[in-house]
Scaffold this active site. Structure first.
Site, short mmCIF file in Angstrom:
data_model
loop_
_atom_site.label_atom_id
_atom_site.label_comp_id
_atom_site.label_asym_id
_atom_site.label_seq_id
_atom_site.Cartn_x
_atom_site.Cartn_y
_atom_site.Cartn_z
CE LYS A 24 -41.33 -4.36 36.22
NZ LYS A 24 -41.42 -4.29 34.76
CG ASP A 72 -42.90 -1.29 33.60
OD1 ASP A 72 -43.92 -1.22 32.88
OD2 ASP A 72 -41.95 -2.06 33.35
CD GLU A 76 -41.26 0.60 31.05
OE1 GLU A 76 -40.96 -0.55 30.67
OE2 GLU A 76 -40.50 1.29 31.77
CD GLU A 124 -41.72 -3.94 28.31
OE1 GLU A 124 -41.83 -5.14 28.63
OE2 GLU A 124 -41.39 -3.05 29.09
CG ASP A 163 -36.57 -5.67 23.61
OD1 ASP A 163 -35.72 -6.24 22.90
OD2 ASP A 163 -36.90 -6.10 24.73
CG HIS A 203 -37.86 -3.80 27.58
ND1 HIS A 203 -37.86 -5.07 27.00
CD2 HIS A 203 -38.29 -3.98 28.85
CE1 HIS A 203 -38.28 -5.95 27.89
NE2 HIS A 203 -38.55 -5.33 29.00
#
Length: 370
Positions: free
Chosen positions: A168, A197, A223, A249, A272, A299
Site C-alpha cells: 500500500k 495500491d 492500483e 474493485e 471483483d 480483487h
C-alpha cells in the site's frame, strides 16, 4: 431443470488474520453473506458475498425482504433471466454496492448449482482457458507496517514462491512512499513483480507526481490511484505515466468498465465478483477487457477468483488474501507460485457448515408464500 424451493441465508463475521490498513480505511471485519439455494431435485448450491466492516445487515435485508421471495419458484438454470429480473426489481437502488453484493450471493449460488448439476468445476464450465494462474500476496503490504516489516514480509513471500507482492502507498510524502517501494524492490530483486495500491487516495496531480517518482522501480501497476468515478482523471494519469494503471474493485457496472476501456484509462482490470454483481457480469467484464487486449487481475475473493481467472484467456493474477479458512475445509492450493483451480464440481469451496452455524450472527430461511 429444477425450480428453487427454498433458501437459507447466513451472516458470518470474520476477523482479519492480520491488521489491514490502507490510505483511506481499515479492514475491520469481513461480514460474509452466505446463501444456500435448494432446488426441487434436492440439489443445493451455495453462494456468498462480503463487506469489509459495514453494510452486511443491509445486504441481508435486501436479500430476505426483496430478492429471495422473487427467486423462490424460478427455474435455477435461467441465470441470465433471473439476474436481469432481480436487478430491475431493485433498479431504484442500482448501480451500487449493496445491490451488487446482494445479487452476487444469488448469482454465485446459481452458478454453483449449475456446475454441480453438470458435474463440472467452475473454471471449465465458465470457459476453461487454463488450470493454474500466478499469485501475488497483499497480506504483508499494509500501510501501517514499518519499512523493515514490509521488507521482511516481501522476503518471506519470495521464499514462499509467490510471483509478486503488493504494498500500500499513500504516506504523507512522496519520498516516504518511494523509500518503502525502493526497499521492497531491493529485497525481492528483479525477477519478482511489485505492485502498488493507492486505494483512491490521490488527486490527479498528486497521482501523476507519485507515478513519476516510482517510474524507475519497475512497478507492475499503480492500483486505484484516484476515486473510481473519476474516469477523466484516470485518462490524464494513464497518458502521463508508463506505469500500468489498475482499476476495478470499486466499479459496480459493466458500462462503467466500458467507459474506462474505451477511454484507455486503465491497463489492468481488477473486477471483483462480489462488487460487480456475481459471476454472470464478471465474465462479461472479463471478455470486454479481452476485446481491448487488457488483462484481468481480480480483487480479493481468491477462493472464487482462482476459478474465474482460469476460465478466461486474459486472466493474469490471483490476489492472495486468506479470509475463509475458518469456515471452509479446503484452502487455496498453490504450487510454484501458481494457484490451482479446484477440480471438484461447483465453485470448488468446501464449506464447513458446523463452523458457519456456530459463528453465524444472522440466519434466515425463505420459502415461497402460499
Amino acid at each position: 431443470m429444477a425450480r428453487i424451493e427454498f433458501a437459507e441465508l447466513f451472516l458470518v463475521l470474520l476477523k482479519p488474520k492480520v491488521e489491514r490498513t490502507d490510505a483511506i480505511q481499515k479492514f475491520v471485519c469481513q461480514e460474509t453473506v452466505i446463501l444456500r439455494l435448494h432446488d426441487a431435485d434436492g440439489c443445493v448450491g451455495t453462494g456468498y458475498s462480503y463487506t469489509i466492516g459495514t453494510g452486511g445487515s443491509s445486504v441481508i435485508g435486501l436479500l430476505s425482504d426483496h430478492l429471495l421471495p422473487l427467486l423462490i419458484g424460478r427455474e435455477a438454470e435461467e441465470i441470465e433471466s433471473i439476474w436481469r429480473d432481480l436487478k430491475f426489481h431493485i433498479h431504484a437502488t442500482t448501480v451500487g454496492a449493496i445491490s451488487s453484493l446482494a445479487l452476487t450471493a444469488i448469482d454465485t449460488a446459481l452458478w454453483d448449482l449449475r456446475a454441480l448439476r453438470a458435474g463440472l468445476p467452475l473454471h471449465l464450465l465458465a470457459g476453461g482457458a487454463r488450470r493454474r494462474i500466478p499469485t501475488y500476496t497483499t497480506e504483508g503490504g499494509w500501510l501501517h507496517l514499518s519499512q523493515d516489516e514490509l521488507v521482511e514480509d516481501a522476503q518471506r513471500a519470495r521464499e514462499g514462491g509467490f510471483r509478486g507482492v503488493k504494498i500500500k502507498i499513500g504516506k504523507p510524502t512522496v519520498r516516504a512512499d518511494v523509500r518503502r517501494v525502493a526497499a521492497v524492490r531491493a529485497a525481492i530483486g528483479d525477477e519478482m513483480e511489485l505492485m502498488t495500491d493507492c486505494n483512491q487516495a490521490f488527486s490527479v496531480d498528486e497521482a501523476i507526481r507519485r507515478a513519476e517518482s516510482l517510474a524507475g522501480l519497475d512497478v507492475a501497476w499503480m492500483e486505484e490511484p484516484l476515486p473510481a468515478d473519476d474516469v477523466e482523471g484516470h485518462v490524464r494519469l494513464a497518458a502521463a505515466t508508463s506505469i500500468p494503471v489498475a482499476v476495478g474493485e470499486s466499479i459496480y457496472g459493466l458500462r462503467h468498465f466500458r467507459d474506462y476501456l474505451q477511454r484507455r484509462a486503465c491497463s489492468i482490470v481488477q473486477v471483483d465478483c462480489a462488487r460487480i454483481g456475481g459471476i454472470t457480469p464478471w465474465l462479461k467484464v472479463a471478455h470486454l477487457a479481452e476485446a481491448f487486449n487488457v488483462a484481468v487481475a481480480p480483487h480479493f475473493l481468491m477462493e472464487l477468483h482462482v476459478s474465474l481467472a482460469c476460465a478466461v484467456p486474459n486472466g493474469r493474477w490471483v490476489e492472495y488474501i486468506p479470509q475463509l479458512d475458518e469456515i471452509t475445509l479446503s484452502g487455496l492450493r498453490i504450487e510454484n507460485g501458481e494457484a490451482l483451480a479446484p477440480e471438484t464440481p461447483g465453485l470448488g469451496i468446501a464449506w464447513n457448515w458446523d463452523e458457519i452455524r456456530k459463528r453465524r450472527a444472522v440466519e434466515h430461511a425463505v420459502r415461497k408464500v402460499a
